[in-house]
Write an enzyme that holds these catalytic residues in place. Structure first.
Site, PDB file in Angstrom:
ATOM      1  N   ASP A  85       0.851  -1.191   0.000  1.00  0.00           N
ATOM      2  CA  ASP A  85       0.000   0.000   0.000  1.00  0.00           C
ATOM      3  C   ASP A  85       0.885   1.239   0.000  1.00  0.00           C
ATOM      4  OD1 ASP A  85      -2.367   1.537   0.287  1.00  0.00           O
ATOM      5  OD2 ASP A  85      -3.222  -0.026   1.559  1.00  0.00           O
ATOM      6  N   ASP A 112      -3.136   4.601  -2.408  1.00  0.00           N
ATOM      7  CA  ASP A 112      -4.184   5.170  -1.573  1.00  0.00           C
ATOM      8  C   ASP A 112      -4.620   6.532  -2.117  1.00  0.00           C
ATOM      9  OD1 ASP A 112      -5.664   4.989   1.053  1.00  0.00           O
ATOM     10  OD2 ASP A 112      -4.542   6.843   1.433  1.00  0.00           O
ATOM     11  N   GLU A 131      -6.827   3.551  -5.632  1.00  0.00           N
ATOM     12  CA  GLU A 131      -8.061   3.853  -4.897  1.00  0.00           C
ATOM     13  C   GLU A 131      -8.538   5.214  -5.382  1.00  0.00           C
ATOM     14  OE1 GLU A 131      -9.724   4.273  -0.333  1.00  0.00           O
ATOM     15  OE2 GLU A 131      -7.778   5.110  -0.855  1.00  0.00           O
ATOM     16  N   HIS A 157     -10.777  -2.796   4.442  1.00  0.00           N
ATOM     17  CA  HIS A 157     -10.511  -2.286   5.786  1.00  0.00           C
ATOM     18  C   HIS A 157     -11.235  -0.987   6.083  1.00  0.00           C
ATOM     19  CE1 HIS A 157      -7.920  -0.143   3.058  1.00  0.00           C
ATOM     20  NE2 HIS A 157      -7.709   0.771   3.978  1.00  0.00           N
ATOM     21  N   ASP A 158     -11.822  -0.358   5.070  1.00  0.00           N
ATOM     22  CA  ASP A 158     -12.523   0.918   5.262  1.00  0.00           C
ATOM     23  C   ASP A 158     -14.038   0.767   5.250  1.00  0.00           C
ATOM     24  OD1 ASP A 158     -10.368   2.622   5.603  1.00  0.00           O
ATOM     25  OD2 ASP A 158     -10.153   3.042   3.464  1.00  0.00           O
TER      26      ASP A 158
END
Length: 555
Positions: free
Chosen positions: A95, A196, A250, A324-325
């Site tokens: 990430d 990200d 993302e 995870h979000d």
């Protein structure tokens, strides 16, 4: 490389397995669980950040991009992990958080000390002549997007937490830092990179006020044309030199058209994008912190539009329900009480048979669900805690604010992986950083012994790797007006073979019409969460069981 045949598994390291009893998952814990990872039959693992960080935003506030945070292990641990995963033919995706860095990072600390080179790494601006903040932008975590820059009269931009200072990508030194960091990890055998919030790096050099409309405000810094230039440079000078690299951006609030531009192969940018529109269909008037049933017709329309649109433009999507979000999709779009197994399998089928590359979030293959928490003190995520306080500040009762947090908090999916039915779910011998619940009935040991969800995922993964219709086929929506069934067709340009997929999103038994050109055809049932593969003849309609998914192959 065929992206359509790949399946990627996501591990949130802090919550996967704790090897040393400190309550926090770590790299040696992941190494210890490689036998389980081998059973998954996935191709790559996306790891959330385990770099040096003060952990104000669970590792997305990075203080050193080239070092492993000691709480997760050492560089030797990481190198061992890469080598051992390679032995089971699993690659590593890291990430990369490049929109912002931690205010503890050396770059920001040097800026605070007055180093002009590093001050240019950030958006540092004076107040307006009347003393107001440089702009009226709002942080995505609540409150103003500007914070005081040390003891000066200046302010720095933070679209997220104040501990996450936005980096100024107009500065070529910042872009070179990003290239160098990627190349550092490539040299250690890393084949994949997830970027990200990459599409918010394109803020203007001159920042202006928003008119107060949140969508208009996002447009000031989201998906601006310069983002493509930044990605092309990253591609050209780093990961693009590896023919087997896999990258995913993302892309918050992006569009179909932009996603095509980012991912069509001729543009040499990214392999695929994460888009989130389908996960906002249980937001009331676009507000995340609300509690309403999901809008199925809107969900179906978004999935259909994105699949068809990205297909037409030769772009590529990352397919997912969970990460995870997000709170668990099973709670949002399924029935975790009455039909946990069947609705988990239905959701998996609906997404895995689409065009794109599927991602499985750790625990999804067990049918994990939102934790049963009874106090706001069980939550640790800064976003949830800020939202809870803001809702109460706006007049909502503590009870109602907590009920909303329970349905939308990011911590819901960050609970430790359930390995067994013990008090700490087999995750740690110490006190877990986040409390697990429901491990008495949902855990790896029980699922592998007598469960059905894990095995069902294995069927889906095998089909993706063996059926060209799934990995390479085009998409066509079917039964678009059906109020309960999400249906679609997959087909190839050079073949008469087709795949017809039906997914019942509800706990009752609707009839689904069969398209006229498929009626009376002899078909092969490739997968059915209520039965085995078989041959049958399609009639004019089929009655679906609660949360049933069934896929027909027509030759």
């Amino acid at each position: 490389m065929n992206l359509g045949k790949k399946v990627i598994y996501q591990i949130y390291p802090k919550s996967f397995y704790d090897s040393n009893g400190d309550g926090i998952g770590d790299l040696r814990g992941i190494i210890k669980k490689i036998p389980y990872i081998a059973k998954l039959n996935i191709d790559m693992i996306w790891f959330n950040p385990f770099f040096v960080s003060p952990q104000h935003d669970n590792g997305y506030d990075i203080a050193n991009y080239r070092e492993i945070d000691p709480r997760f292990g050492t560089m030797a641990d990481f190198e061992e992990l890469v080598a051992k995963l390679k032995k089971i033919n699993v690659d590593v995706m890291l990430d990369m958080v490049f929109n912002h860095c931690s205010t503890d990072h050396e770059w920001f600390q040097k800026a605070l000390a007055g180093d002009e080179k590093y001050m240019k790494y950030f958006y540092i601006r004076p107040a307006k002549p009347n003393g107001d903040l440089p702009t009226n932008w709002e942080s995505k975590f609540g409150g103003p997007a500007w914070a005081k820059f040390g003891d000066t009269d200046l302010y720095y931009l933070h679209l997220f937490d104040p501990s996450q200072a936005d980096l100024d990508w107009h500065n070529p030194d910042v872009r070179q830092e990003a290239v160098d960091i990627i190349n550092f990890w490539r040299a250690k055998g890393v084949k994949g990179f997830r970027f990200d919030v990459l599409n918010v790096t394109g803020k203007d050099e001159v920042l202006v006020d928003s008119d107060g409309n949140i969508d208009h405000e996002k447009a000031l810094y989201t998906d601006t044309p310069v983002v493509k230039d930044y990605i092309k440079q990253l591609n050209r000078e780093s990961f693009g030199q590896d023919p087997d690299a896999v990258t995913v951006g993302e892309m918050s609030s992006t569009t179909i058209e932009k996603s095509i531009e980012y991912t069509k192969p001729d543009d040499h940018e990214l392999s695929m994008v994460f888009a989130f529109h389908h996960l906002k269909v249980d937001y009331e008037n676009g507000e995340k912190w609300s509690k309403v049933p999901f809008d199925f017709m809107k969900l179906k329309r978004i999935l259909n539009e994105w699949q068809a649109g990205v297909d037409r433009g030769n772009g590529w999507q990352a397919l997912f329900w969970n990460n995870h979000d997000q709170p668990w999709a099973l709670n949002r779009f399924g029935d975790p009480v009455n039909y946990r197994e069947k609705s988990a399998e239905m959701l998996a089928t609906a997404i895995h048979l689409l065009r794109g590359t599927p991602y499985i979030y750790m625990g999804e293959e067990l049918g994990m669900i939102d934790p049963h928490y009874y106090s706001i003190h069980n939550y640790v995520d800064v976003e949830a805690l800020n939202a809870y306080q803001e809702m109460m500040d706006n007049g909502m009762s503590a009870h109602d604010a907590f009920e909303i947090v329970k349905t939308k908090a990011r911590d819901n999916s960050r609970v430790p992986m359930h390995w067994d039915d013990s008090q700490n779910a087999g995750f740690t011998t110490g006190k877990p950083w986040l409390k697990p619940t429901d491990q008495d009935r949902i855990n790896v040991q029980a699922e592998l012994d007598h469960g059905e969800i894990f095995n069902y995922y294995q069927q889906l993964i095998k089909l993706r790797k063996t059926e060209d219709l799934i990995s390479d086929g085009h998409f066509k929506a079917e039964l678009e007006d059906h109020p309960q069934v999400f249906a679609y067709r997959r087909y190839l340009d050079d073949s008469d073979e087709q795949l017809f997929v039906l997914n019942n999103f509800y706990g009752y038994e609707p009839w689904a019409d069969i398209p006229a050109d498929l009626q009376n055809k002899e078909v092969e049932v490739l997968i059915d969460n209520y039965g085995e593969p078989r041959k049958m003849q399609l009639k004019d309609a089929i009655r679906l069981q609660p949360y049933q998914s069934i896929a027909f192959k027509i030759k």
